[in-house]
Design a protein around this motif. Structure first.
Motif, PDB file in Angstrom:
ATOM      1  N   ALA A  59     -12.163   7.802   8.770  1.00 27.15           N
ATOM      2  CA  ALA A  59     -11.058   7.206   7.823  1.00 27.15           C
ATOM      3  C   ALA A  59      -9.798   7.625   8.628  1.00 27.15           C
ATOM      4  O   ALA A  59      -9.546   8.841   8.791  1.00 27.15           O
ATOM      5  N   ASP A  60      -9.057   6.658   9.001  1.00 26.40           N
ATOM      6  CA  ASP A  60      -7.696   6.607   9.364  1.00 26.40           C
ATOM      7  C   ASP A  60      -7.920   7.742  10.850  1.00 26.40           C
ATOM      8  O   ASP A  60      -7.233   8.550  11.298  1.00 26.40           O
ATOM      9  N   GLN A  61      -9.211   7.198  11.336  1.00 22.48           N
ATOM     10  CA  GLN A  61      -9.502   7.672  12.883  1.00 22.48           C
ATOM     11  C   GLN A  61      -9.868   9.263  12.736  1.00 22.48           C
ATOM     12  O   GLN A  61     -10.400   9.828  13.630  1.00 22.48           O
ATOM     13  N   ASP A  62     -10.034   9.657  11.532  1.00 25.22           N
ATOM     14  CA  ASP A  62     -10.655  11.025  11.288  1.00 25.22           C
ATOM     15  C   ASP A  62     -11.891  11.057  10.959  1.00 25.22           C
ATOM     16  O   ASP A  62     -12.340  10.414  10.057  1.00 25.22           O
ATOM     17  N   ALA A  70     -10.628  -0.261   9.202  1.00 24.37           N
ATOM     18  CA  ALA A  70      -9.203   0.015   9.543  1.00 24.37           C
ATOM     19  C   ALA A  70      -8.339  -0.239  10.779  1.00 24.37           C
ATOM     20  O   ALA A  70      -7.266  -0.392  11.037  1.00 24.37           O
ATOM     21  N   ARG A  71      -9.264  -0.940  11.955  1.00 27.23           N
ATOM     22  CA  ARG A  71      -8.703  -1.023  13.086  1.00 27.23           C
ATOM     23  C   ARG A  71      -9.653  -2.229  13.585  1.00 27.23           C
ATOM     24  O   ARG A  71     -10.784  -2.343  13.215  1.00 27.23           O
ATOM     25  N   PHE A  77     -22.065  -0.771   1.289  1.00 28.16           N
ATOM     26  CA  PHE A  77     -20.528  -0.823   1.352  1.00 28.16           C
ATOM     27  C   PHE A  77     -19.996  -1.598   0.183  1.00 28.16           C
ATOM     28  O   PHE A  77     -20.230  -2.740  -0.230  1.00 28.16           O
ATOM     29  N   PRO A  78     -19.145  -1.220  -0.313  1.00 29.39           N
ATOM     30  CA  PRO A  78     -18.349  -1.785  -1.819  1.00 29.39           C
ATOM     31  C   PRO A  78     -17.692  -2.978  -1.123  1.00 29.39           C
ATOM     32  O   PRO A  78     -17.116  -3.046  -0.053  1.00 29.39           O
ATOM     33  N   SER A 106     -11.536   1.610   5.839  1.00 25.07           N
ATOM     34  CA  SER A 106     -10.311   1.918   4.830  1.00 25.07           C
ATOM     35  C   SER A 106     -10.680   3.110   3.885  1.00 25.07           C
ATOM     36  O   SER A 106     -11.814   3.309   3.327  1.00 25.07           O
ATOM     37  N   ALA A 107      -9.780   4.139   4.223  1.00 20.98           N
ATOM     38  CA  ALA A 107      -9.865   5.354   3.589  1.00 20.98           C
ATOM     39  C   ALA A 107     -10.142   5.389   2.213  1.00 20.98           C
ATOM     40  O   ALA A 107     -11.153   6.230   1.718  1.00 20.98           O
ATOM     41  N   LYS A 108      -9.385   4.634   1.381  1.00 24.44           N
ATOM     42  CA  LYS A 108      -9.700   4.908  -0.068  1.00 24.44           C
ATOM     43  C   LYS A 108     -11.228   4.610  -0.484  1.00 24.44           C
ATOM     44  O   LYS A 108     -11.719   5.501  -1.336  1.00 24.44           O
TER      45      LYS A 108
END
Length: 570
Positions: A284-287, A232-233, A225-226, A248-250
């Motif tokens: 990412a963003d729940q997806d 995200a939550r 992990f960078p 976090s998506a990015k």
């Protein structure tokens, strides 16, 4: 608080201990994926404490004692403990910042008006990321507190963040759990033990992995992990056995397919002992983010094992000791003229190393070649190999300061310079190194040192350059032993065996573990002078003038008389 009074208070707390139902935690089976309110798994049977609320007319001393006893009521963000605080302090107090674990405690009035000190004999300190520091008995710490009256009742108006709980309570509420990182080559998994409240460990573990390794491992291990990647939550729900890690998506989309595979492997290892986690989903963003396994990323080796053979000394020469019999080392020239002691063998090649008779000179030897002198000092620790074929020892430098040196003799042609490194870590200043043992995956070392007649057992991280050359040792963590020790060996990735050898006295080896602060004493035995360990606590060997003994159950059983100083590869 006196010992008896503290124990009575603890028993009163235990009287209201409620254990959750033995069935698995209820997991939502319908609704949008990622909308579960389940905070994540842990031990569904973890005990829940219901501490006592403030009592009318309590003295300031009693309020302080009861406030810290209420630190056992962690569910729903310590609601009972907050009742002992003024309204303003209740809003700002952050109990999760630190947990101080004490053996004994008492309240003492300080000089200021309505100011007190909570004096503790500290056993552990656990930070917000679950990193625990052990302390020997007699280690003192004081917590300053200020009180004021609210509607005629004493309440705490000023207190540092964190909780302080009795050691007995700590052992019930908290557990030691390994989170995993990689060695720099991503070949081996390295455990990093953290202490978390047992109830909801998956979220705590995930946050700790994202925050990076404990201080003593920083620079020695790597993460998939960078830096900067966040959840995200603020939950990690477990739905139908899948831990849903929403990142976090990015950073997640910027990562390569190989890195995402390593992320998933790292979390899967970290969660592998969690009873309701079967697999890991990265989101990412729940997806859901699909992790493609193209076969280029191999799962890391966990708890690296060592070969079953040992190297030893017999009749003044090096031998192989295996299956309770001795054989010559393959294609090795005799070294009896050098009086070999403390032999070691590489786990990845046929290179061996040893000290001379007075333990002042280190030699290395390869098949078909004569022994080569590596270094001479006034005294040296027995050699230890890493899986990178570096052989390590420690001894005083020219000015007497402790130095740790490493050589890489394997494959170096006769007459050519052998690569070597000398390290002088500041934390060894003024100390004499008695033993230095590299861990099986090569990222850590067991260091036993002495100063002013007192010994210290520590674990340090080995920092390497990009080409694998050692360059530094990290500031270590300390393991608390029952008495003085002068030697030790790795038993597995989380445990070491240590002892103070004596040819004439009774010796009691101990197991010290990164997952437990309690030393485990092994059966005493007369005249043990050296230890070796294979794969696990049942493969511990001790040597005395009567022969080589193996630990069997709660005792020692004679294996063979003849070989001395046996050592497994490494």
């Amino acid at each position: 608080m006196t010992g008896p009074r503290r124990r009575r208070a603890f028993l009163a707390v235990l009287a209201v201990l409620m254990v959750l139902l033995a069935s698995c935690a209820q997991i939502p089976r319908s609704g949008p994926v990622g909308k579960s309110k389940d905070e994540g798994a842990g031990n569904p049977n973890a005990p829940v404490f219901f501490p006592a609320a403030p009592r009318a007319g309590s003295s300031p001393e009693t309020v302080i004692e009861d406030f810290y006893m209420a630190g056992s009521g962690y569910e729903d963000d310590y609601p009972v403990a907050r009742q002992y605080l003024t309204q303003a302090q209740s809003v700002t107090w952050k109990p999760d910042k630190r947990a101080i674990v004490f053996r004994e405690a008492q309240v003492v009035k300080s000089a200021g008006e309505n100011e007190y000190l909570y004096e503790l004999d500290v056993a552990y300190s656990v930070d917000a990321d679950g990193v625990a520091t052990q302390f020997p008995p007699g280690t003192k710490e004081t917590i300053p507190l200020t009180l004021e009256q609210v509607e005629g009742q004493w309440r705490i108006s000023k207190v540092p963040d964190g909780t302080a709980i009795p050691e007995e309570t700590f052992k019930v509420i908290y557990g030691a759990f390994p989170i995993y990182f990689y060695d720099p080559t991503f070949t081996y998994a390295v455990p990093d033990y953290r202490w978390f409240i047992k109830k909801n460990t998956v979220k705590s573990m995930t946050s700790a992995v994202l925050a990076g390794p404990a201080p003593y491992l920083r620079g020695a291990v790597v993460s998939a992990f960078p830096s900067g990647m966040k959840l995200a939550r603020e939950s990690v729900p477990v739905v139908s056995g899948s831990a849903q890690v929403d990142l976090s998506a990015k950073e997640l989309f910027d990562a390569s397919a190989e890195d995402r595979q390593r992320m998933q492997n790292q979390l899967a290892l970290t969660f592998r002992d969690q009873p309701d986690v079967i697999n890991v989903q990265l989101r990412a963003d729940q997806d859901l983010v699909r992790v493609e396994d193209n076969g280029t990323v191999l799962p890391p080796v966990v708890d690296k094992s060592v070969p079953a053979r040992q190297i030893a000394v017999s009749n003044g020469d090096l031998v192989r000791y295996e299956n309770n019999r001795m054989t010559p080392l393959p294609d090795m020239q005799p070294v009896s003229g050098l009086g070999p002691h403390s032999p070691a063998e590489s786990p990845v090649s046929q290179t061996a190393a040893f000290l001379n008779g007075d333990k002042t000179t280190l030699y290395a030897i390869e098949p078909g070649q004569p022994a080569r002198q590596l270094t001479t000092r006034s005294t040296l620790t027995g050699p230890s190999f890493s899986p990178h074929d570096w052989v390590w020892t420690a001894g005083p430098g020219a000015n007497g300061a402790a130095e740790v040196v490493a050589f890489k003799p394997t494959g170096v042609a006769p007459g050519m310079a052998i690569p070597n490194v000398t390290l002088t870590p500041a934390w060894l200043s003024g100390r004499t190194v008695k033993d230095f043992r590299v861990s099986r995956e090569g990222t850590r070392a067991l260091v036993i040192s002495q100063a002013n007649g007192k010994s210290t057992v520590q674990i340090t991280g080995i920092v390497r350059n990009a080409d694998g050359v050692p360059k530094d040792l990290t500031a270590p963590i300390t393991l608390v032993s029952s008495g003085s020790v002068d030697q030790g060996v790795w038993v597995n990735s989380s445990t070491v065996a240590v002892m103070s050898g004596s040819a004439s006295g009774t010796v009691v080896p101990e197991l010290l573990s990164l997952e437990s602060g309690e030393p485990q004493q092994l059966a005493p035995w007369d005249g043990l002078t050296s230890l070796s360990a294979g794969n696990g606590s049942e493969q511990i060997y001790g040597q005395s003038e009567d022969g080589v003994f193996q630990r069997v159950g709660n005792g020692w059983e004679l294996q063979l008389k003849g070989p001395t100083e046996p050592a497994f590869p490494g």
